[in-house]
Write a protein that holds these residues in place. Structure first.
Motif, PDB file in Angstrom:
ATOM      1  N   ARG A   1       0.815  -1.209   0.000  1.00 16.30           N
ATOM      2  CA  ARG A   1       0.000   0.000   0.000  1.00 16.30           C
ATOM      3  C   ARG A   1       0.857   1.272   0.000  1.00 16.30           C
ATOM      4  NH1 ARG A   1      -5.164  -0.362   2.647  1.00 16.30           N
ATOM      5  NH2 ARG A   1      -5.033   1.910   2.753  1.00 16.30           N
ATOM      6  N   ASP A   2       2.197   1.116  -0.053  1.00 15.40           N
ATOM      7  CA  ASP A   2       3.143   2.247  -0.042  1.00 15.40           C
ATOM      8  C   ASP A   2       3.029   3.084   1.227  1.00 15.40           C
ATOM      9  OD1 ASP A   2       4.327   1.694  -2.526  1.00 15.40           O
ATOM     10  OD2 ASP A   2       2.652   2.657  -3.571  1.00 15.40           O
ATOM     11  N   ILE A   3       2.688   2.447   2.342  1.00 16.40           N
ATOM     12  CA  ILE A   3       2.613   3.154   3.618  1.00 16.40           C
ATOM     13  C   ILE A   3       3.975   3.133   4.301  1.00 16.40           C
ATOM     14  CG2 ILE A   3       1.542   3.115   5.920  1.00 16.40           C
ATOM     15  CD1 ILE A   3      -0.990   2.041   4.585  1.00 16.40           C
ATOM     16  N   ILE A   4       4.723   2.047   4.121  1.00 10.07           N
ATOM     17  CA  ILE A   4       6.107   2.000   4.602  1.00 10.07           C
ATOM     18  C   ILE A   4       7.002   1.655   3.415  1.00 10.07           C
ATOM     19  CG2 ILE A   4       5.487   1.320   6.955  1.00 10.07           C
ATOM     20  CD1 ILE A   4       6.307  -1.525   6.288  1.00 10.07           C
ATOM     21  N   PRO A   5       8.251   2.162   3.412  1.00 12.95           N
ATOM     22  CA  PRO A   5       9.145   1.882   2.278  1.00 12.95           C
ATOM     23  C   PRO A   5       9.651   0.445   2.308  1.00 12.95           C
ATOM     24  CG  PRO A   5      10.284   3.178   3.953  1.00 12.95           C
ATOM     25  CD  PRO A   5       8.852   3.088   4.394  1.00 12.95           C
ATOM     26  N   LEU A   6      10.049  -0.044   1.152  1.00 16.56           N
ATOM     27  CA  LEU A   6      10.509  -1.423   1.028  1.00 16.56           C
ATOM     28  C   LEU A   6      11.729  -1.688   1.905  1.00 16.56           C
ATOM     29  CD1 LEU A   6      10.353  -4.191  -0.304  1.00 16.56           C
ATOM     30  CD2 LEU A   6      11.719  -3.281  -2.196  1.00 16.56           C
ATOM     31  N   TRP A   7      12.671  -0.734   1.960  1.00 15.04           N
ATOM     32  CA  TRP A   7      13.886  -0.972   2.732  1.00 15.04           C
ATOM     33  C   TRP A   7      13.569  -1.171   4.212  1.00 15.04           C
ATOM     34  CZ3 TRP A   7      15.079   2.150   6.814  1.00 15.04           C
ATOM     35  CH2 TRP A   7      14.529   3.445   6.836  1.00 15.04           C
ATOM     36  N   PHE A   8      12.544  -0.475   4.674  1.00 20.95           N
ATOM     37  CA  PHE A   8      12.176  -0.596   6.082  1.00 20.95           C
ATOM     38  C   PHE A   8      11.529  -1.955   6.340  1.00 20.95           C
ATOM     39  CE2 PHE A   8      10.137   0.428  10.089  1.00 20.95           C
ATOM     40  CZ  PHE A   8      11.070   1.269  10.678  1.00 20.95           C
ATOM     41  N   ALA A   9      10.728  -2.403   5.393  1.00 18.94           N
ATOM     42  CA  ALA A   9      10.111  -3.726   5.502  1.00 18.94           C
ATOM     43  C   ALA A   9      11.190  -4.811   5.530  1.00 18.94           C
ATOM     44  CB  ALA A   9       9.158  -3.945   4.337  1.00 18.94           C
TER      45      ALA A   9
ATOM     46  N   LEU B   1      -0.235   3.357  11.678  1.00 19.68           N
ATOM     47  CA  LEU B   1       0.229   3.696  10.334  1.00 19.68           C
ATOM     48  C   LEU B   1      -0.883   3.504   9.308  1.00 19.68           C
ATOM     49  CD1 LEU B   1       3.834   2.164  10.278  1.00 19.68           C
ATOM     50  CD2 LEU B   1       3.187   4.564  10.508  1.00 19.68           C
ATOM     51  N   LEU B   2      -1.665   2.459   9.490  1.00 17.68           N
ATOM     52  CA  LEU B   2      -2.791   2.216   8.589  1.00 17.68           C
ATOM     53  C   LEU B   2      -3.828   3.312   8.731  1.00 17.68           C
ATOM     54  CD1 LEU B   2      -3.823   0.217   6.492  1.00 17.68           C
ATOM     55  CD2 LEU B   2      -4.902  -1.071   8.347  1.00 17.68           C
ATOM     56  N   TRP B   3      -4.078   3.708   9.963  1.00 20.54           N
ATOM     57  CA  TRP B   3      -5.013   4.794  10.254  1.00 20.54           C
ATOM     58  C   TRP B   3      -4.500   6.108   9.672  1.00 20.54           C
ATOM     59  CZ3 TRP B   3      -6.840   6.101  15.937  1.00 20.54           C
ATOM     60  CH2 TRP B   3      -7.963   6.922  15.872  1.00 20.54           C
TER      61      TRP B   3
ATOM     62  N   ALA C   1      -1.835  10.107  13.804  1.00 24.68           N
ATOM     63  CA  ALA C   1      -1.669   8.653  13.760  1.00 24.68           C
ATOM     64  C   ALA C   1      -0.347   8.280  13.106  1.00 24.68           C
ATOM     65  CB  ALA C   1      -2.835   8.013  13.011  1.00 24.68           C
ATOM     66  N   ARG C   2       0.025   8.978  12.028  1.00 23.91           N
ATOM     67  CA  ARG C   2       1.311   8.707  11.364  1.00 23.91           C
ATOM     68  C   ARG C   2       2.483   9.003  12.294  1.00 23.91           C
ATOM     69  NH1 ARG C   2      -1.247  11.021   6.925  1.00 23.91           N
ATOM     70  NH2 ARG C   2      -0.247  13.039   7.261  1.00 23.91           N
ATOM     71  N   VAL C   3       2.409  10.137  12.988  1.00 26.15           N
ATOM     72  CA  VAL C   3       3.514  10.530  13.880  1.00 26.15           C
ATOM     73  C   VAL C   3       3.712   9.494  14.977  1.00 26.15           C
ATOM     74  CG1 VAL C   3       4.244  12.214  15.605  1.00 26.15           C
ATOM     75  CG2 VAL C   3       3.313  12.999  13.420  1.00 26.15           C
TER      76      VAL C   3
END
Length: 200
Positions: free
Chosen positions: A94-102, A148-150, A161-163
């Motif tokens: 969903r592009d909410i977190i970057p691939l490198w972080f995953a 993060l989803l929220w 919610a993101r913070v």
């Protein structure tokens, strides 16, 4: 890695704590469907919240009712790992977190799988006692992902919610890898110890 905080107290399989853990496992594909197919984020967040609560509840009931079992020691951490893995996949797609972080999160679980494989091969041990730090890391991540989803939206609430979500993620990943360092040291001590019954 399976939990072995407390000695097994029962060989029963169908206990309330084990049923709760099994229901959490059944919720994993439902969560993926809600996030990736329906994009029903509110329902997905509720499911994650319920999963987090039952994660606490099954452990509490197992200790309270003397129902700590071998099956429960396997199911509980398995459900945790699967929820974390599937949530990482969903948030990445969903592009909410970057691939490198995953990949940073997944790499830790791959590393720990290698540690457990080494212990099994060298000593026949299938797990180490769960460290409080590892449980804290898991808790941080299970709090972070729904936030993060929220936060995947607009407005003040989404921004907050993101913070808070990223704050929990950063702490969770740091603790996750710190726990891996402690598990590595535990493994080193186990492998360095003489094997019982072996002549010196």
């Amino acid at each position: 890695m399976k939990a072995q905080e407390t000695a097994v107290q029962t060989d029963r399989v169908f206990t309330i704590p084990n049923i709760l853990s099994f229901l959490r496992l059944l919720g994993v594909p439902v969560f993926l469907w809600l996030v990736l197919v329906e994009e029903a984020d509110a329902l997905a967040i509720i499911l994650l919240a319920v999963s987090g609560f039952t994660d606490y509840l099954d452990g509490y009931l197992a200790r309270r009712w003397n129902q700590i079992s071998r099956v429960g020691q396997l199911l509980d951490p398995l459900a945790d790992r699967l929820y974390i893995l599937t949530t990482i996949i969903a948030l990445t797609l969903r592009d909410i977190i970057p691939l490198w972080f995953a990949l940073l999160l997944v790499a830790r679980d791959v590393y720990m799988a290698g540690i457990v494989a080494l212990l099994r091969a060298r000593r026949g041990i299938t797990g180490l006692p769960v460290h409080f730090l590892g449980k804290s890391a898991t808790a941080c991540l299970l709090y972070a992902f729904p936030l993060l989803l929220w936060g995947d939206g607009d407005g003040t609430v989404a921004m907050l919610a993101r913070v808070f979500g990223w704050a929990f993620v950063i702490w969770g990943v740091a603790l996750y890898w710190w726990a891996a360092v402690l598990y590595t040291e535990q493994t080193r001590k186990v492998l360095a110890a003489p094997v019982a019954g072996r002549n010196s």
